[in-house]
Motif scaffolding. Sequence first.
Motif, short mmCIF file in Angstrom:
data_model
loop_
_atom_site.label_atom_id
_atom_site.label_comp_id
_atom_site.label_asym_id
_atom_site.label_seq_id
_atom_site.Cartn_x
_atom_site.Cartn_y
_atom_site.Cartn_z
N ALA A 1 19.30 1.86 6.38
CA ALA A 1 18.11 1.45 5.62
C ALA A 1 18.51 0.95 4.24
O ALA A 1 19.34 1.56 3.55
CB ALA A 1 17.15 2.63 5.50
N PHE A 2 17.90 -0.15 3.84
CA PHE A 2 18.18 -0.71 2.51
C PHE A 2 16.90 -0.95 1.71
O PHE A 2 16.82 -0.58 0.54
CB PHE A 2 18.94 -2.03 2.65
N LEU A 3 15.90 -1.56 2.36
CA LEU A 3 14.72 -2.01 1.62
C LEU A 3 13.99 -0.86 0.94
O LEU A 3 13.69 -0.93 -0.27
CB LEU A 3 13.77 -2.77 2.54
N SER A 4 13.67 0.20 1.67
CA SER A 4 12.93 1.33 1.08
C SER A 4 13.70 2.00 -0.05
O SER A 4 13.15 2.19 -1.15
CB SER A 4 12.56 2.34 2.15
N PRO A 5 14.98 2.37 0.15
CA PRO A 5 15.72 2.96 -0.98
C PRO A 5 15.84 2.00 -2.17
O PRO A 5 15.78 2.43 -3.32
CB PRO A 5 17.10 3.26 -0.38
N PHE A 6 15.97 0.72 -1.90
CA PHE A 6 16.11 -0.27 -2.97
C PHE A 6 14.83 -0.36 -3.79
O PHE A 6 14.87 -0.52 -5.02
CB PHE A 6 16.45 -1.63 -2.37
N ILE A 7 13.69 -0.25 -3.14
CA ILE A 7 12.40 -0.39 -3.82
C ILE A 7 12.02 0.89 -4.57
O ILE A 7 11.55 0.85 -5.71
CB ILE A 7 11.29 -0.76 -2.81
N TYR A 8 12.24 2.04 -3.93
CA TYR A 8 11.72 3.29 -4.49
C TYR A 8 12.68 4.02 -5.42
O TYR A 8 12.25 4.90 -6.17
CB TYR A 8 11.32 4.23 -3.34
N PRO B 1 0.81 -1.22 0.00
CA PRO B 1 0.00 0.00 0.00
C PRO B 1 0.85 1.27 0.00
O PRO B 1 0.46 2.27 -0.63
CB PRO B 1 -0.84 -0.12 1.28
N GLN B 2 1.99 1.24 0.68
CA GLN B 2 2.86 2.42 0.67
C GLN B 2 3.37 2.69 -0.74
O GLN B 2 3.39 3.85 -1.19
CB GLN B 2 4.05 2.20 1.61
N TYR B 3 3.76 1.64 -1.42
CA TYR B 3 4.29 1.83 -2.78
C TYR B 3 3.20 2.37 -3.72
O TYR B 3 3.48 3.24 -4.55
CB TYR B 3 4.85 0.52 -3.32
N VAL B 4 1.99 1.87 -3.58
CA VAL B 4 0.89 2.32 -4.43
C VAL B 4 0.63 3.81 -4.21
O VAL B 4 0.45 4.58 -5.16
CB VAL B 4 -0.39 1.50 -4.16
N VAL B 5 0.63 4.23 -2.94
CA VAL B 5 0.40 5.64 -2.62
C VAL B 5 1.54 6.50 -3.17
O VAL B 5 1.32 7.56 -3.78
CB VAL B 5 0.26 5.83 -1.09
N MET B 6 2.78 6.05 -2.95
CA MET B 6 3.94 6.81 -3.45
C MET B 6 3.91 6.91 -4.97
O MET B 6 4.22 7.97 -5.54
CB MET B 6 5.22 6.13 -2.98
N ARG B 7 3.53 5.83 -5.63
CA ARG B 7 3.48 5.85 -7.10
C ARG B 7 2.40 6.81 -7.59
O ARG B 7 2.64 7.59 -8.53
CB ARG B 7 3.19 4.44 -7.60
N ASP B 8 1.22 6.78 -6.97
CA ASP B 8 0.13 7.65 -7.40
C ASP B 8 0.45 9.12 -7.15
O ASP B 8 -0.06 10.00 -7.85
CB ASP B 8 -1.16 7.26 -6.67
N LEU B 9 1.27 9.40 -6.13
CA LEU B 9 1.66 10.78 -5.83
C LEU B 9 2.87 11.23 -6.63
O LEU B 9 3.30 12.38 -6.51
CB LEU B 9 1.94 10.94 -4.32
N GLY B 10 3.44 10.32 -7.41
CA GLY B 10 4.60 10.65 -8.22
C GLY B 10 5.87 10.84 -7.40
O GLY B 10 6.74 11.63 -7.78
N LEU B 11 5.99 10.13 -6.28
CA LEU B 11 7.13 10.30 -5.38
C LEU B 11 8.13 9.15 -5.46
O LEU B 11 9.07 9.11 -4.68
CB LEU B 11 6.63 10.44 -3.94
N THR B 12 7.91 8.21 -6.39
CA THR B 12 8.90 7.15 -6.56
C THR B 12 10.12 7.70 -7.30
O THR B 12 10.03 8.70 -8.02
CB THR B 12 8.32 5.96 -7.34
N ASN B 13 11.25 7.03 -7.13
CA ASN B 13 12.53 7.46 -7.71
C ASN B 13 12.86 8.90 -7.34
O ASN B 13 13.36 9.69 -8.14
CB ASN B 13 12.52 7.31 -9.23
N SER B 14 12.58 9.25 -6.09
CA SER B 14 12.83 10.61 -5.59
C SER B 14 13.36 10.52 -4.17
O SER B 14 12.72 9.90 -3.30
CB SER B 14 11.55 11.44 -5.62
N LEU B 15 14.51 11.13 -3.93
CA LEU B 15 15.07 11.15 -2.58
C LEU B 15 14.18 11.96 -1.64
O LEU B 15 14.01 11.60 -0.48
CB LEU B 15 16.48 11.74 -2.60
N SER B 16 13.58 13.02 -2.16
CA SER B 16 12.67 13.83 -1.33
C SER B 16 11.43 13.03 -0.96
O SER B 16 10.93 13.12 0.17
CB SER B 16 12.27 15.10 -2.07
#
Length: 278
Positions: free
Chosen positions: A209-216, A124-139
Amino acid sequence: MKEKRNFKDIIFRGILYLWGLTIIFPLGWVLFESLKTNPEFFANIWALPEKLQFGNYIKAWKEYNFGKALLNTLYYVGGSMILGLFFTTLNAYALTRIEFKGRQLIWGLIMMSLFLPGINALVPQYVVMRDLGLTNSLSGLVLLSSLGETVFYLMILGGFMKSIPKEVEESAFLDGASHWQVFWRIIIPLSTPGIVTVAIFKFIDFYNAFLSPFIYLSDPDKYTIGVQMYQANKLMEYSADWVTLFAGIIIAMIPSLAVFIFFQKWILKGATLGSVKG
């Protein structure tokens, strides 16, 4: 007068020394291997380097992009610490110092979250981040890490805030202070030891941290040090340049080791801060 040590104390100390050795020995081994050449490494992994190869560190910094990864990590860790620490402090204040209906229920729900694996929120976090256009973004990663509250930090800081006398707040309210003024001018200064302790724990948590940066993160120029180390390790399937990889490991460990060495008293104190103060 010297304290007498019985047989149990000696055995206990011996076990602690052995445990410490199991931690120090691998670190020392990696350090020595990082100062070898690859032929020396493959010839005998236990031999000391004939000549110290500090060039491995320069190579790791440039060719494996550890310099850029460290800068990305500092941005991610710094931003997440500032925002996350503010939200944690604000939440701890609201849940421990402000009386409102349903507070105990909220605390109960927060405690229940300890039994839920964090991996359950990944999709669910990834879906929300993707819909908000926040994936592949350090911010975007900073925002995600800041808003994701950790129960452990709330317990530490909440336990510390509970020890502050209620009369301090009451006298401020009588003088016309608002909740925000009490929080900013009284609670935060009096809770500084607890806040510093939580800040140290957050730094270690975010830095490792590894998992979140690796995924996003999909852009190599935005990788944090953990993801960059993983990518460098994958390259070993083709190049087998292990000594440079070991040099990168040492580089990656320096910030977290420095924080632990300089703030180890705060870290050890923070492990029991909430329970003692509460």
